[in-house]
Design a protein around this motif. Structure first.
Motif, short mmCIF file in Angstrom:
data_model
loop_
_atom_site.label_atom_id
_atom_site.label_comp_id
_atom_site.label_asym_id
_atom_site.label_seq_id
_atom_site.Cartn_x
_atom_site.Cartn_y
_atom_site.Cartn_z
N ALA A 64 0.82 -1.22 0.00
CA ALA A 64 0.00 0.00 0.00
C ALA A 64 0.85 1.27 0.00
O ALA A 64 0.32 2.36 0.13
CB ALA A 64 -0.92 0.00 1.22
N SER A 65 2.15 1.11 -0.15
CA SER A 65 3.09 2.25 -0.11
C SER A 65 2.99 3.02 1.20
O SER A 65 3.13 4.23 1.24
CB SER A 65 2.85 3.19 -1.30
N ASP A 66 2.70 2.29 2.25
CA ASP A 66 2.64 2.86 3.59
C ASP A 66 3.67 2.12 4.45
O ASP A 66 3.40 1.69 5.56
CB ASP A 66 1.23 2.67 4.17
N GLY A 67 4.85 1.95 3.85
CA GLY A 67 5.90 1.13 4.45
C GLY A 67 6.30 1.58 5.84
O GLY A 67 6.43 2.76 6.14
N ARG A 68 6.46 0.61 6.69
CA ARG A 68 6.93 0.81 8.06
C ARG A 68 8.13 -0.09 8.24
O ARG A 68 8.29 -1.09 7.55
CB ARG A 68 5.86 0.43 9.07
N SER A 69 8.95 0.23 9.20
CA SER A 69 10.11 -0.62 9.45
C SER A 69 9.66 -1.93 10.07
O SER A 69 8.59 -2.01 10.70
CB SER A 69 11.12 0.08 10.37
N GLN A 70 10.48 -2.94 9.89
CA GLN A 70 10.17 -4.23 10.51
C GLN A 70 10.11 -4.10 12.02
O GLN A 70 9.27 -4.73 12.67
CB GLN A 70 11.22 -5.27 10.10
N THR A 71 10.95 -3.25 12.57
CA THR A 71 10.95 -3.04 14.02
C THR A 71 9.65 -2.41 14.50
O THR A 71 9.08 -2.83 15.51
CB THR A 71 12.15 -2.16 14.44
N GLU A 72 9.15 -1.41 13.76
CA GLU A 72 7.89 -0.77 14.13
C GLU A 72 6.75 -1.78 14.13
O GLU A 72 5.93 -1.82 15.05
CB GLU A 72 7.53 0.35 13.15
N VAL A 73 6.68 -2.58 13.07
CA VAL A 73 5.61 -3.58 12.96
C VAL A 73 5.76 -4.65 14.04
O VAL A 73 4.78 -5.05 14.67
CB VAL A 73 5.58 -4.20 11.55
N ALA A 74 6.99 -5.08 14.27
CA ALA A 74 7.24 -6.10 15.30
C ALA A 74 6.79 -5.60 16.67
O ALA A 74 6.14 -6.34 17.42
CB ALA A 74 8.71 -6.47 15.32
#
Length: 102
Positions: A64-74
């Protein structure tokens, strides 16, 4: 592809996905992609569902081009960054998408 039964069987995981998406303030498209990705590749093992949900959330945000870092999502999903790192490309591939090569 998944069935309506898959949605019912995984209702608690979808609720957890939405809670993590709320924490990340993701838009509707990212959430929708994440749900579709998760339901298209739900693992049988209960132990694997939470990391798969988080990886689907990360991949959905990328699509969705709303990329978040893996750390943020984790952090939002309550898993390790490594759990996402090891699974997100497989989530995309199982949905018939080609992961980026970066």
């Amino acid at each position: 592809m998944y069935s309506a039964r898959d949605r019912v069987d995984n209702e608690e995981w979808l609720a957890e996905l939405q809670t993590a998406a709320d924490r990340l303030d993701l838009d509707a498209d990212a959430r929708s992609y994440a749900v579709d990705l998760f339901l298209s590749s739900v693992p049988e093992s209960e132990r694997s569902k939470k990391p798969a949900m988080a990886a689907s959330l990360y991949a959905g945000a990328l699509i969705a081009s709303d990329g978040r870092s893996q750390t943020e999502v984790a952090d939002a999903a309550g898993v390790s960054r490594l759990s996402i790192q090891q699974r997100w490309k497989n989530v995309l591939e199982s949905a018939g998408l080609e992961p980026p090569s970066w």
